[in-house]
Write an enzyme that holds these catalytic residues in place. Structure first.
Site, mmCIF file in Angstrom:
data_model
loop_
_atom_site.group_PDB
_atom_site.id
_atom_site.type_symbol
_atom_site.label_atom_id
_atom_site.label_comp_id
_atom_site.label_asym_id
_atom_site.label_seq_id
_atom_site.Cartn_x
_atom_site.Cartn_y
_atom_site.Cartn_z
ATOM 1 N N GLY A 123 -30.674 -7.115 22.470
ATOM 2 C CA GLY A 123 -29.826 -7.930 23.299
ATOM 3 C C GLY A 123 -28.641 -7.073 23.678
ATOM 4 O O GLY A 123 -28.493 -5.771 23.401
ATOM 5 N N ASP A 124 -27.402 -7.857 23.993
ATOM 6 C CA ASP A 124 -26.583 -6.840 24.355
ATOM 7 C C ASP A 124 -25.658 -6.040 23.343
ATOM 8 O O ASP A 124 -25.194 -5.023 23.599
ATOM 9 C CB ASP A 124 -25.426 -7.929 25.473
ATOM 10 N N ASP A 140 -32.440 -15.591 23.587
ATOM 11 C CA ASP A 140 -31.397 -16.283 24.276
ATOM 12 C C ASP A 140 -31.007 -16.047 25.764
ATOM 13 O O ASP A 140 -30.328 -16.941 26.200
ATOM 14 C CB ASP A 140 -29.968 -15.609 23.562
ATOM 15 N N THR A 192 -34.522 -10.673 23.853
ATOM 16 C CA THR A 192 -33.748 -11.458 22.959
ATOM 17 C C THR A 192 -34.269 -12.827 23.489
ATOM 18 O O THR A 192 -34.469 -13.175 24.823
ATOM 19 C CB THR A 192 -32.424 -11.490 23.126
ATOM 20 N N ASP A 231 -29.300 -14.036 27.652
ATOM 21 C CA ASP A 231 -27.790 -14.000 27.542
ATOM 22 C C ASP A 231 -27.536 -12.615 28.134
ATOM 23 O O ASP A 231 -26.339 -11.890 27.762
ATOM 24 C CB ASP A 231 -27.063 -13.897 26.254
ATOM 25 N N ARG A 237 -26.562 -18.270 20.832
ATOM 26 C CA ARG A 237 -25.307 -17.830 20.189
ATOM 27 C C ARG A 237 -24.110 -17.919 21.340
ATOM 28 O O ARG A 237 -23.144 -18.369 21.204
ATOM 29 C CB ARG A 237 -25.332 -16.622 19.368
ATOM 30 N N HIS A 291 -35.267 -45.208 24.193
ATOM 31 C CA HIS A 291 -34.983 -43.865 23.196
ATOM 32 C C HIS A 291 -34.270 -42.832 24.373
ATOM 33 O O HIS A 291 -34.171 -43.012 25.543
ATOM 34 C CB HIS A 291 -36.424 -43.362 22.668
ATOM 35 N N ARG A 325 -31.426 -39.695 14.942
ATOM 36 C CA ARG A 325 -31.609 -38.602 13.809
ATOM 37 C C ARG A 325 -31.251 -37.174 14.542
ATOM 38 O O ARG A 325 -31.693 -37.107 15.949
ATOM 39 C CB ARG A 325 -33.104 -38.438 13.472
ATOM 40 N N MET A 375 -31.088 -22.831 19.441
ATOM 41 C CA MET A 375 -30.289 -21.471 19.386
ATOM 42 C C MET A 375 -29.762 -21.006 20.604
ATOM 43 O O MET A 375 -30.130 -21.630 21.856
ATOM 44 C CB MET A 375 -31.307 -20.433 19.069
ATOM 45 N N GLY A 389 -31.791 -9.584 16.945
ATOM 46 C CA GLY A 389 -32.816 -10.714 16.647
ATOM 47 C C GLY A 389 -34.197 -10.443 17.135
ATOM 48 O O GLY A 389 -34.137 -9.807 18.359
ATOM 49 N N ARG A 443 -29.985 -5.503 12.018
ATOM 50 C CA ARG A 443 -28.668 -5.286 12.334
ATOM 51 C C ARG A 443 -27.787 -4.559 11.372
ATOM 52 O O ARG A 443 -27.890 -4.483 10.205
ATOM 53 C CB ARG A 443 -28.274 -6.903 12.291
ATOM 54 N N LYS A 459 -32.518 -48.674 27.821
ATOM 55 C CA LYS A 459 -33.339 -47.776 27.730
ATOM 56 C C LYS A 459 -33.889 -47.701 26.258
ATOM 57 O O LYS A 459 -33.220 -48.120 25.233
ATOM 58 C CB LYS A 459 -32.454 -46.318 28.028
HETATM 59 P P1 ADP Z 1 -28.634 -8.354 20.185
HETATM 60 O O1 ADP Z 1 -28.930 -6.799 20.448
HETATM 61 O O2 ADP Z 1 -29.561 -9.170 19.508
HETATM 62 O O3 ADP Z 1 -27.499 -8.761 20.642
HETATM 63 P P2 ADP Z 1 -26.545 -7.673 17.695
HETATM 64 O O4 ADP Z 1 -25.524 -8.403 18.796
HETATM 65 O O5 ADP Z 1 -26.896 -8.215 16.278
HETATM 66 O O6 ADP Z 1 -28.013 -8.286 18.385
HETATM 67 O O7 ADP Z 1 -26.670 -6.217 17.905
HETATM 68 C C1 ADP Z 1 -27.729 -5.357 17.237
HETATM 69 C C2 ADP Z 1 -26.948 -4.151 16.673
HETATM 70 O O8 ADP Z 1 -26.676 -3.581 18.032
HETATM 71 C C3 ADP Z 1 -25.959 -4.120 15.813
HETATM 72 O O9 ADP Z 1 -26.406 -4.813 14.473
HETATM 73 C C4 ADP Z 1 -25.336 -2.910 15.683
HETATM 74 O O10 ADP Z 1 -26.127 -2.020 15.069
HETATM 75 C C5 ADP Z 1 -25.366 -2.681 17.246
HETATM 76 N N1 ADP Z 1 -24.281 -2.885 17.870
HETATM 77 C C6 ADP Z 1 -23.591 -3.981 18.227
HETATM 78 N N2 ADP Z 1 -22.776 -4.164 18.985
HETATM 79 C C7 ADP Z 1 -22.486 -2.602 18.881
HETATM 80 C C8 ADP Z 1 -21.100 -1.870 19.297
HETATM 81 N N3 ADP Z 1 -20.106 -2.234 19.981
HETATM 82 N N4 ADP Z 1 -21.284 -0.629 19.299
HETATM 83 C C9 ADP Z 1 -22.316 0.136 18.502
HETATM 84 N N5 ADP Z 1 -23.570 -0.575 18.188
HETATM 85 C C10 ADP Z 1 -23.475 -1.989 18.393
HETATM 86 O O1 F6P Z 2 -30.032 -13.463 19.033
HETATM 87 C C1 F6P Z 2 -30.917 -14.535 19.173
HETATM 88 C C2 F6P Z 2 -30.550 -15.299 17.839
HETATM 89 O O2 F6P Z 2 -31.603 -16.035 17.564
HETATM 90 C C3 F6P Z 2 -29.360 -16.327 18.192
HETATM 91 O O3 F6P Z 2 -29.895 -17.212 19.382
HETATM 92 C C4 F6P Z 2 -28.987 -16.971 17.138
HETATM 93 O O4 F6P Z 2 -27.666 -17.323 16.962
HETATM 94 C C5 F6P Z 2 -29.085 -15.653 16.235
HETATM 95 O O5 F6P Z 2 -30.059 -14.892 16.772
HETATM 96 C C6 F6P Z 2 -29.481 -16.118 14.763
HETATM 97 O O6 F6P Z 2 -29.699 -14.830 13.963
HETATM 98 P P1 F6P Z 2 -29.927 -14.700 12.542
HETATM 99 O O7 F6P Z 2 -31.317 -13.850 12.574
HETATM 100 O O8 F6P Z 2 -29.092 -13.715 12.155
HETATM 101 O O9 F6P Z 2 -29.983 -16.018 11.726
#
Ligand code: ADP
Ligand code: F6P
Length: 313
Positions: free
Chosen positions: A99-100, A124, A122, A126, A168, A212, A240, A166, A10, A69, A210
């Site tokens: 991200g991770d 997030d 990222t 995270d 995840r 709101h 809402r 957001m 992302g 991705r 309260k």
């Molecule tokens: P983020 O880096 O924000 O956590 P994703 O989880 O979508 O986003 O991971 C980004 C990309 O990293 C994935 O689309 C894939 O290409 C690669 N990736 C994710 N997990 C693995 C893994 N276990 N092994 C190798 N590549 C990975």
């Molecule tokens: O990884 C960041 C993030 O914005 C998350 O918080 C969210 O769940 C996800 O990406 C949404 O991803 P996409 O771009 O696939 O809708």
């Protein structure tokens, strides 16, 4: 020496500032910087070019070098193509901003012989090996802007606003937005979700006069429109729901994110220049830190305890 940089997963505000820092610090050390366009997908497609100087981008949102991705990157045959492309271009080290999931991809590439460095990008927040990820502060401020606006209208109508944000795998956006936006209730995976407790708390607040209320909830926990309907029927507040969605990922990075991106980007290149490899950089307790990428990925994610102060506010 040649280094390459890519953004993956992302997008996050501040990614451009991080790319700029990597490119410029590489030039500072006398290396030739390259850009891989469109993350790991671009890598296997050979979208690798000499980096421009990266001017006029420190303030821009999104990622100008694009992202993607690519689930197939988990397959060794696909990563072998990536490795071959990097070797064809004579790349000595790859800098991955993401991200991770992106860290996992970098770790696996490093195990195949390509020196890699990971930079946390990222919204997030995270990633366990840093206190803050690049993009988190900007997204938080975008959310806050929306929360403040929703406060205006829910206050005017004496309503409750349920706001989905957001995050995840991490509730930090909701928790930080809850505290800084003055929300009555925050619901994340960390806080747990007890619907009856939420309904009773709001009913009680309404009965006590309260006017709101604001409820901030992390995505993927419950259907917020259905929750709003139940609050409407049970608590006495009209209610809402608003799903903030991808607007949270856009926008010009805040000063904090620009500084974080510039520091982490230059630090990663400095580590390479000092002979290190396969490092994840982070910012912990006010210090730039580095860990082996596999060590960073094994760290338990810190759970923000900050939501506990909300009871006292
Ligand atoms: P983020 O880096 O924000 O956590 P994703 O989880 O979508 O986003 O991971 C980004 C990309 O990293 C994935 O689309 C894939 O290409 C690669 N990736 C994710 N997990 C693995 C893994 N276990 N092994 C190798 N590549 C990975
Ligand atoms: O990884 C960041 C993030 O914005 C998350 O918080 C969210 O769940 C996800 O990406 C949404 O991803 P996409 O771009 O696939 O809708």
């Amino acid at each position: 020496m040649r280094i390459a940089v890519l953004t993956s997963g992302g997008d996050a505000p501040g990614m451009n500032a991080a790319v700029r820092a990597v490119v410029r610090c590489a030039t500072f050390h006398g290396y030739e910087p390259y850009i891989v366009y469109q993350g790991y997908r671009g890598l296997i497609e050979g979208k690798i070019e000499k980096a421009p100087r990266f001017s006029d981008c420190i303030n821009s949102g999104g990622t100008l070098i694009r992202t993607s991705r690519l689930p197939e990157f988990k397959e060794i045959e696909v990563r072998q193509i990536a490795l071959d492309k990097l070797r064809e271009h004579g790349i000595d080290a790859l800098f991955v901003i993401g991200g991770d999931g992106s860290y996992q991809g970098a770790l696996k590439l490093s195990e195949m012989g390509m020196p890699c460095f990971t930079i946390p990008g990222t919204i997030d927040n995270d990633i366990a090996s840093t206190d803050f990820t690049i993009g988190f502060d900007t997204a938080l401020n975008t959310i806050l802007d929306a929360v403040d606006k929703l406060r205006d209208t829910s206050g005017s109508h004496q309503r409750c606003s349920v706001i989905e944000v957001m995050g995840r795998r991490c509730g930090d956006l909701a928790i930080f937005a809850g505290i800084s936006g003055g929300a009555e209730i925050v619901i994340t995976r960390e806080t747990g979700f007890n619907k009856q407790e939420v309904l009773d708390t709001l009913k009680d607040a309404h009965e006590k006069g309260k006017q709101h209320a604001i409820v901030i909830i992390t995505e993927g926990i419950t259907d917020v429109h259905a929750l709003a309907k139940e609050i409407n029927e049970y608590s006495g507040f009209g209610c809402r729901a608003t799903v903030l969605g991808h607007v949270q990922r856009g926008g010009s990075p805040t000063g904090i994110d620009r500084v974080l991106a510039s520091s982490l980007g230059t630090y990663a290149v400095d580590l390479f220049a000092s002979g290190l490899k396969n490092k994840a950089v982070g910012y912990v307790n006010g210090q730039l830190v580095n860990y082996d990428i596999d060590e960073a990925l094994k760290m338990p994610r810190k759970v923000s305890e900050l939501y506990k102060i909300m009871k006292k506010l």
